[in-house]
Design a protein around this motif. Structure first.
Motif, PDB file in Angstrom:
ATOM      1  N   GLN A  16       0.739  -1.197   0.025  1.00 37.28           N
ATOM      2  CA  GLN A  16       0.073   0.055  -0.103  1.00 37.28           C
ATOM      3  C   GLN A  16       0.823   1.265   0.109  1.00 37.28           C
ATOM      4  OE1 GLN A  16      -2.852  -0.099   3.157  1.00 37.28           O
ATOM      5  NE2 GLN A  16      -3.968  -1.732   2.427  1.00 37.28           N
ATOM      6  N   GLU A  17       1.994   1.297   0.805  1.00 38.44           N
ATOM      7  CA  GLU A  17       2.908   2.427   0.841  1.00 38.44           C
ATOM      8  C   GLU A  17       3.610   2.604  -0.378  1.00 38.44           C
ATOM      9  OE1 GLU A  17       5.672   1.751   3.788  1.00 38.44           O
ATOM     10  OE2 GLU A  17       4.368   1.990   5.260  1.00 38.44           O
ATOM     11  N   GLN A  18       3.812   1.525  -1.309  1.00 40.45           N
ATOM     12  CA  GLN A  18       4.500   1.540  -2.686  1.00 40.45           C
ATOM     13  C   GLN A  18       3.392   2.203  -3.577  1.00 40.45           C
ATOM     14  OE1 GLN A  18       6.072  -2.375  -3.223  1.00 40.45           O
ATOM     15  NE2 GLN A  18       7.982  -1.670  -2.793  1.00 40.45           N
ATOM     16  N   GLN A  19       2.201   1.832  -3.613  1.00 46.34           N
ATOM     17  CA  GLN A  19       1.248   2.415  -4.435  1.00 46.34           C
ATOM     18  C   GLN A  19       0.840   3.792  -4.045  1.00 46.34           C
ATOM     19  OE1 GLN A  19      -2.189  -0.312  -3.797  1.00 46.34           O
ATOM     20  NE2 GLN A  19      -1.325  -2.228  -4.830  1.00 46.34           N
ATOM     21  N   THR A  20       0.713   4.128  -2.848  1.00 45.29           N
ATOM     22  CA  THR A  20       0.642   5.556  -2.630  1.00 45.29           C
ATOM     23  C   THR A  20       1.964   6.628  -3.157  1.00 45.29           C
ATOM     24  OG1 THR A  20      -0.571   5.035  -0.627  1.00 45.29           O
ATOM     25  CG2 THR A  20       0.211   7.167  -0.537  1.00 45.29           C
ATOM     26  N   ALA A  24       1.442   6.727  -6.853  1.00 45.32           N
ATOM     27  CA  ALA A  24       0.636   7.844  -7.342  1.00 45.32           C
ATOM     28  C   ALA A  24       1.293   9.143  -6.859  1.00 45.32           C
ATOM     29  CB  ALA A  24      -0.555   7.652  -6.422  1.00 45.32           C
ATOM     30  N   LEU A  25       1.831   9.527  -5.871  1.00 45.43           N
ATOM     31  CA  LEU A  25       2.181  10.722  -5.747  1.00 45.43           C
ATOM     32  C   LEU A  25       3.342  11.095  -6.703  1.00 45.43           C
ATOM     33  CD1 LEU A  25       2.978  10.742  -1.923  1.00 45.43           C
ATOM     34  CD2 LEU A  25       1.246  11.992  -3.318  1.00 45.43           C
ATOM     35  N   THR A  26       4.332  10.142  -7.064  1.00 48.31           N
ATOM     36  CA  THR A  26       5.115  10.347  -8.250  1.00 48.31           C
ATOM     37  C   THR A  26       4.650  10.714  -9.421  1.00 48.31           C
ATOM     38  OG1 THR A  26       6.741   8.820  -7.147  1.00 48.31           O
ATOM     39  CG2 THR A  26       7.184   9.199  -9.456  1.00 48.31           C
ATOM     40  N   ALA A  27       3.545   9.893  -9.729  1.00 48.27           N
ATOM     41  CA  ALA A  27       2.656  10.167 -10.984  1.00 48.27           C
ATOM     42  C   ALA A  27       2.131  11.655 -10.990  1.00 48.27           C
ATOM     43  CB  ALA A  27       1.902   9.327 -11.488  1.00 48.27           C
ATOM     44  N   ALA A  28       1.724  12.018  -9.728  1.00 47.44           N
ATOM     45  CA  ALA A  28       1.176  13.326  -9.762  1.00 47.44           C
ATOM     46  C   ALA A  28       2.312  14.533  -9.548  1.00 47.44           C
ATOM     47  CB  ALA A  28       0.215  13.458  -8.400  1.00 47.44           C
ATOM     48  N   ASN A  29       3.316  14.200  -9.259  1.00 45.67           N
ATOM     49  CA  ASN A  29       4.556  15.197  -9.481  1.00 45.67           C
ATOM     50  C   ASN A  29       5.288  15.098 -10.732  1.00 45.67           C
ATOM     51  OD1 ASN A  29       6.038  17.016  -8.059  1.00 45.67           O
ATOM     52  ND2 ASN A  29       7.341  15.625  -7.282  1.00 45.67           N
ATOM     53  N   GLY A  56       6.348  12.308 -12.511  1.00 43.20           N
ATOM     54  CA  GLY A  56       7.349  11.516 -12.630  1.00 43.20           C
ATOM     55  C   GLY A  56       8.437  11.662 -11.611  1.00 43.20           C
ATOM     56  N   VAL A  57       8.606  12.759 -10.737  1.00 41.38           N
ATOM     57  CA  VAL A  57       9.595  13.132  -9.932  1.00 41.38           C
ATOM     58  C   VAL A  57       9.239  12.120  -8.543  1.00 41.38           C
ATOM     59  CG1 VAL A  57      10.848  14.706  -8.829  1.00 41.38           C
ATOM     60  CG2 VAL A  57      10.301  15.164 -11.255  1.00 41.38           C
ATOM     61  N   LYS A  58      10.074  11.404  -7.919  1.00 46.06           N
ATOM     62  CA  LYS A  58       9.813  10.646  -6.884  1.00 46.06           C
ATOM     63  C   LYS A  58       9.947  11.691  -5.553  1.00 46.06           C
ATOM     64  CE  LYS A  58      11.216   6.748  -4.097  1.00 46.06           C
ATOM     65  NZ  LYS A  58      12.156   5.456  -4.021  1.00 46.06           N
ATOM     66  N   PRO A  59       8.666  11.708  -4.864  1.00 47.22           N
ATOM     67  CA  PRO A  59       9.085  12.406  -3.535  1.00 47.22           C
ATOM     68  C   PRO A  59      10.244  12.046  -2.460  1.00 47.22           C
ATOM     69  CG  PRO A  59       7.097  11.522  -3.360  1.00 47.22           C
ATOM     70  CD  PRO A  59       7.630  11.130  -4.737  1.00 47.22           C
ATOM     71  N   GLU A  60      10.865  12.812  -2.037  1.00 43.12           N
ATOM     72  CA  GLU A  60      12.075  12.606  -1.200  1.00 43.12           C
ATOM     73  C   GLU A  60      11.769  12.792   0.194  1.00 43.12           C
ATOM     74  OE1 GLU A  60      14.862  10.764  -1.709  1.00 43.12           O
ATOM     75  OE2 GLU A  60      14.424  10.677  -3.813  1.00 43.12           O
TER      76      GLU A  60
END
Length: 397
Positions: free
Chosen positions: A350-354, A357-362, A364-368
């Protein structure tokens, strides 16, 4: 000369007449004898018409075989039971004498809440000044209010208002109670001491609060096998047994006046700062000097204790992570280590899916995640928790 035959005596040819029987007088009657008593006659016993020997002599009668029915297609095999399904038919085991205790993490949580408690006591003391001679009553009432943590009606209000929980329906209770009985039986705990609650959420989560609250989400109740649901409940029971639940709520309760005062000061400072901007740099400087003077006086009068408040959230988060590991160990010691590892895997997914989703909304940039946010996390990461479960997973079953 001829000899003459001898002459034999001549017998009479007619028999003598019989003598005449004596004649009795006609008037004399023969004697009358009493008749024999009449006994009731019994019918002879009725015997069966045929004896067992006659029946045995008859040939045995065999049932006529019906014509074979048309063969139906074979039924599909029943689905195999889930590997994490457990039996809940076991009886109760020995009930321990110590139903709950206060472990190191609970004591640490109480000690770390001490600065918050002192700040709240200072705030309550300032408020009590407005009550004159009854100010001491206000302070004592606030100190005694911590006992409400174990008050059942207060706990129900906390569950409904703060945690957004509800009582389970009869159908939900029929699912939860057998699993809860199995968990408490293994732990030697009286299960009726605690109350089961449900959170209307589609996430995988559970909560242990106050002195008697055990809540699970609707998703955990309906989607998890009963073994994994038991692992989740055993984890929350570990928080209760170790004293984590009541210590956390008690610290939160006594820190509440200080938190409210801090929010009021922040809002007041924000308003004053925006008003001072209308007077230029001089107005801003005056506000900064006044607020700084008050802050310095407060810190010096309380021997620097308010500075500890800044570090308390990080220390409490560290203690919270430790309490989660101890609750995991409690569930694993009851035999739920494989089930708990499976639940942790689902939480990680579930954490990976969330995160995806945040990466796609950003774009493609993974939030650090910053280092400070990691220090403020109240739960260890997936790999840390799984590492602490390895000794229990490697034990032979």
């Amino acid at each position: 000369m001829t000899q003459q035959p001898p002459e034999y005596p001549q017998y009479p040819t007619q028999s003598p007449q019989p003598s005449v029987p004596p004649q009795y007088p006609q008037s004399q009657q023969p004697p009358q004898y009493p008749q024999a008593p009449q006994y009731p006659t019994q019918a002879p016993p009725q015997y069966p018409q045929s004896s067992p020997f006659q029946q045995a002599a008859q040939p045995p009668q065999y049932p006529q075989t019906p014509p074979p029915a048309p063969t139906a297609p074979p039924a599909p095999p029943a689905p195999a039971a889930h590997p994490h399904h457990i039996s809940t038919d076991h009886g109760r085991v020995h009930i321990r004498s110590d139903q709950r205790r206060t472990d190191v993490t609970a004591v640490g949580s109480l000690l770390l809440h001490l600065p918050n408690f002192l700040c709240s006591l200072f705030v309550v003391g300032l408020v009590s000044l407005f009550f004159g001679g009854f100010g001491i009553v206000v302070i004592l009432a606030w100190l005694a209010s911590g006992a409400l943590v174990f008050h059942r009606p207060t706990e129900s209000a906390v569950a409904r208002r703060l945690l957004r929980l509800r009582y389970p329906t009869p159908q939900e209770r029929a699912k939860l109670e057998p699993v809860w009985r199995e968990v408490t039986a293994r732990a030697g705990i009286e299960g009726r001491t605690y109350e089961l609650w449900v959170e209307d959420s589609d996430g995988l989560n559970a909560v242990a609060a106050a002195g008697h609250i055990v809540g699970v989400t609707r998703f955990a109740m309906n989607e998890l096998p009963n073994g994994e649901l038991a692992a989740v409940m055993a984890h929350e029971l570990g928080h209760h047994v170790g004293g984590h639940a009541w210590a956390g709520l008690l610290g939160y309760w006594y820190a509440l006046p200080g938190r409210i005062a801090w929010r009021v000061l922040k809002a007041f400072s924000s308003v004053v700062f925006h008003v001072s901007k209308a007077f230029g740099c001089i107005g801003v400087g005056v506000v900064v000097v006044v607020i700084g003077s008050i802050t310095l006086a407060t810190i010096s009068s309380l021997y620097g204790l308010p500075l500890l408040v800044l570090a308390v959230p990080y220390a409490l988060a560290a203690v919270g992570r430790r309490s989660e590991l101890r609750a995991d160990e409690h569930a694993a010691a009851l035999g739920f280590a494989p089930m708990l590892a499976a639940v942790l895997g689902k939480l990680h997914q579930q954490e990976q899916q969330t995160e995806a989703a945040l990466t796609a909304a950003n774009g493609g940039v993974k939030p650090e995640e910053s280092a400070l946010s990691k220090l403020l996390s109240s739960h260890p990461d997936y790999y840390t928790r799984l590492h602490h479960l390895q000794p229990y997973l490697q034990q032979p079953h």
